[in-house]
Design a protein around this motif. Structure first.
Motif, mmCIF file in Angstrom:
data_model
loop_
_atom_site.group_PDB
_atom_site.id
_atom_site.type_symbol
_atom_site.label_atom_id
_atom_site.label_comp_id
_atom_site.label_asym_id
_atom_site.label_seq_id
_atom_site.Cartn_x
_atom_site.Cartn_y
_atom_site.Cartn_z
ATOM 1 N N LYS A 41 0.382 4.250 -2.621
ATOM 2 C CA LYS A 41 0.375 5.216 -2.237
ATOM 3 C C LYS A 41 1.789 6.331 -2.782
ATOM 4 C CE LYS A 41 -2.608 4.549 1.835
ATOM 5 N NZ LYS A 41 -2.149 4.063 3.164
ATOM 6 N N ASP B 206 0.979 -1.215 -0.053
ATOM 7 C CA ASP B 206 -0.169 0.099 -0.019
ATOM 8 C C ASP B 206 0.807 1.576 -0.345
ATOM 9 O OD1 ASP B 206 -1.995 -1.233 0.025
ATOM 10 O OD2 ASP B 206 -2.218 -1.324 2.159
ATOM 11 N N GLU B 207 1.613 1.366 0.763
ATOM 12 C CA GLU B 207 2.768 2.131 0.703
ATOM 13 C C GLU B 207 3.254 2.830 -0.929
ATOM 14 O OE1 GLU B 207 4.391 5.495 1.956
ATOM 15 O OE2 GLU B 207 2.989 4.398 3.277
#
Length: 75
Positions: free
Chosen positions: A12, A8-9
């Motif tokens: 993002k 996810d990071e």
């Protein structure tokens, strides 16, 4: 069925870099399975979903690198 293995990071950060860059970025490579990564003799960051290889227009790569490293101004 396709499975997405990006952290996810990573996604993002990629989205944030793309917004600041303001130009098209073609993703050439993202997650790689261990067998393909070994065939390429590449680093482990693609296997763990923490790396993305992108292509940008000629002459814009240095600007993209600055943005990704947080060194570029907003102008």
């Amino acid at each position: 069925m396709w499975r997405y293995h990006f952290k996810d990071e990573t996604l993002k950060r990629l989205i944030g870099v793309r917004k600041r860059f303001g130009k098209p970025m073609i993703i050439n490579s993202g997650y790689r399975c261990p067998a393909h990564n070994a065939w390429l003799n590449a680093t482990m960051t693609h296997i763990t979903g923490q790396a993305v290889d992108v292509q940008v227009a000629l002459g814009l790569a240095y600007r993209l690198i600055q943005i990704a490293q947080g060194k570029a101004s907003l102008v």
